[in-house]
Design a protein around this motif. Sequence first.
Motif: not given
Length: 364
Positions: A40, A95-100, A102-103
């Motif tokens: 993160n 950061l939001q769905h889908p988290q990967k 956005h990370e």
Amino acid sequence: MAFSSTVSIYDNSLLLVKSIHRLSNQPRTPSGHIKLVPMNIQATGVATPSFKQSFQSLEVTNKSEKVPLPAFDFKEYMIAKANRVNKALDEAIPLQHPQKIHEAMRYSLLAGGKRVRPILCIASCELVGGDEGLAMPAACALEMIHTMSLIHDDLPCMDNDDLRRGKPTSHRIFGEDIAVLAGDALLSLAFEHVARNTKNVSSGRVVQAIAELGSTVGAKGLVAGQIVDIDSEGKEVSLSTLEYIHVHKTAKLLEAAAVCGGIMGGADATSVERLRKYARSIGLLFQVVDDILDVTKSSEELGKTAGKDLASDKATYPKLMGMDEAKKFAARLVDEANQGLAFFDHVKAAPLYHLANYIASLQN
């Protein structure tokens, strides 16, 4: 290899050592990807001591023999503008769905950098009578596009690099598949961000800026330079071909920064083209300096792998011109850039005069 500034808004010296140590010991998937828990990344919007020191330790001297530098606190200007750009970028990708995905986007976008392109956009807007708020969405879009180009440039199918901005590259952390998608997502978001978030600018000017961004990154811009660069590896390359590569790979995005800033600030067509000419000079200057540093600095100093161009037998300015002539060429480009600002108010243009000298003075 695309040019990247390498100063981080975070203190990454210990993080880098630990990250690389972990990389060498991590289990891998059948495709060779490293199995890591995504990180993160948060941008605070406040310059850390390491970020401030990177500017305070830099001696920005006048590299132009023909144009005197106006009095101006350039270091504080860069720090203040970069802080606000970082805050805007952080807010642009929550950061939001889908988290990967956005990370992965945030990992590369918020990994640091001097933010030269967005600051150039803002400074150009202010030069022609606009304000920071008018240009900030376009400024963020430029950094998104630039970050996309770095993610893709580092992939094994391109430059195959493991280090960027002093940190492991995106595909080393998330895998090639996610890195490709993160770059794609940043590119599409850049255009959406300009269209949705630009306020108090006519729709015609917003469309004009979006068209400029599109031409900059496509088959007549960054992609054109990249393909000629790939085709030229291991071949004898002329100076004109080398210039074509770097005008398109590096200078075009800096041109877009200045042009979009001018458009958002209400500049007329003549002023826009004068800004474009200035930015083309500093864009080529960026690449000449990058080529020189690739030969003269270590990976630790650069925050990316040093000597990559030599190892891959790429054409560079020092290779084709010799080191002394490459340095003279850089000095000429500073003069050309500064002379291009002569038509503007000298005081309002102070950030841009200093920016050209700053690029010429870069040490990483």
